[in-house]
Design a protein around this motif. Sequence first.
Motif, short mmCIF file in Angstrom:
data_model
loop_
_atom_site.label_atom_id
_atom_site.label_comp_id
_atom_site.label_asym_id
_atom_site.label_seq_id
_atom_site.Cartn_x
_atom_site.Cartn_y
_atom_site.Cartn_z
N LEU A 107 0.83 -0.61 -0.17
CA LEU A 107 0.66 0.34 0.20
C LEU A 107 1.20 1.33 0.15
N VAL A 108 1.87 1.18 0.38
CA VAL A 108 2.70 2.84 1.29
C VAL A 108 3.45 3.35 -0.19
N PRO A 109 4.14 1.80 -1.04
CA PRO A 109 4.60 1.85 -2.52
C PRO A 109 3.48 2.05 -3.06
N GLY A 110 1.97 1.61 -3.62
CA GLY A 110 1.34 1.86 -4.26
C GLY A 110 0.99 2.91 -4.26
N TYR A 111 0.74 3.81 -3.65
CA TYR A 111 -0.12 4.31 -3.30
C TYR A 111 1.19 6.12 -3.20
N GLY A 112 2.00 5.56 -2.38
CA GLY A 112 2.92 7.18 -3.23
C GLY A 112 3.49 6.81 -4.56
N ALA A 166 -5.98 -2.52 -0.73
CA ALA A 166 -6.84 -1.46 0.48
C ALA A 166 -7.99 -2.37 0.93
N ARG A 167 -8.82 -2.27 -0.77
CA ARG A 167 -10.14 -2.47 -0.17
C ARG A 167 -10.49 -4.07 0.61
N ARG A 168 -10.08 -5.24 0.07
CA ARG A 168 -10.30 -6.79 -0.35
C ARG A 168 -9.05 -7.00 1.14
#
Length: 171
Positions: A107-112, A166-168
């Motif tokens: 999540l951190v690298p995905g959104y970042g 993130a939702r899953r």
Amino acid sequence: MTAIQERALVKPPSRQAIWAAYAAVAAATVGFLPLHVIWALGIPLFADPERFAVWHADGGGTYLITLNVLAVLPAILALALVRPWGLQFPTWTPIWRGKAVPRALLLVPGYGLAVVLGAYTAFAAVLAVVQWGDPRAIFSPWTGVYGIPQFIIWVAGLTIATTSYARRTAR
């Protein structure tokens, strides 16, 4: 609860998330890499040959090689967001074999990365307009016309796939 049991509780990604992830992979590999590999090899395609040669020799070549290597990582990240190995480390990983992948690791690298690539896309769009017709420009402004849509697809695909993950995986 084991990683396998946890993975069984996670819903599969939606068709939209899978398409988005693969679109991000394509933008990073099929879209971004070919032209940047050509430039990394010192070939001034869509560039002023003299200015390009000076820029390439002055660190531009190293910069391009670094960009090409780094473009592969977001492609792998996009796949991990929709593939089972984004939930559980594969058996070939010696230390983490079979363990659950921490959500933050994706999540951190995905959104970042989506934010950084989005900012770079906006910068590239402004730069393309500002440098249009500038005789001192190294690269043709048409490279922006070619590249900016790819970056938009890359950012959108990565954002959709990361949000789905993130939702899953929310507990």
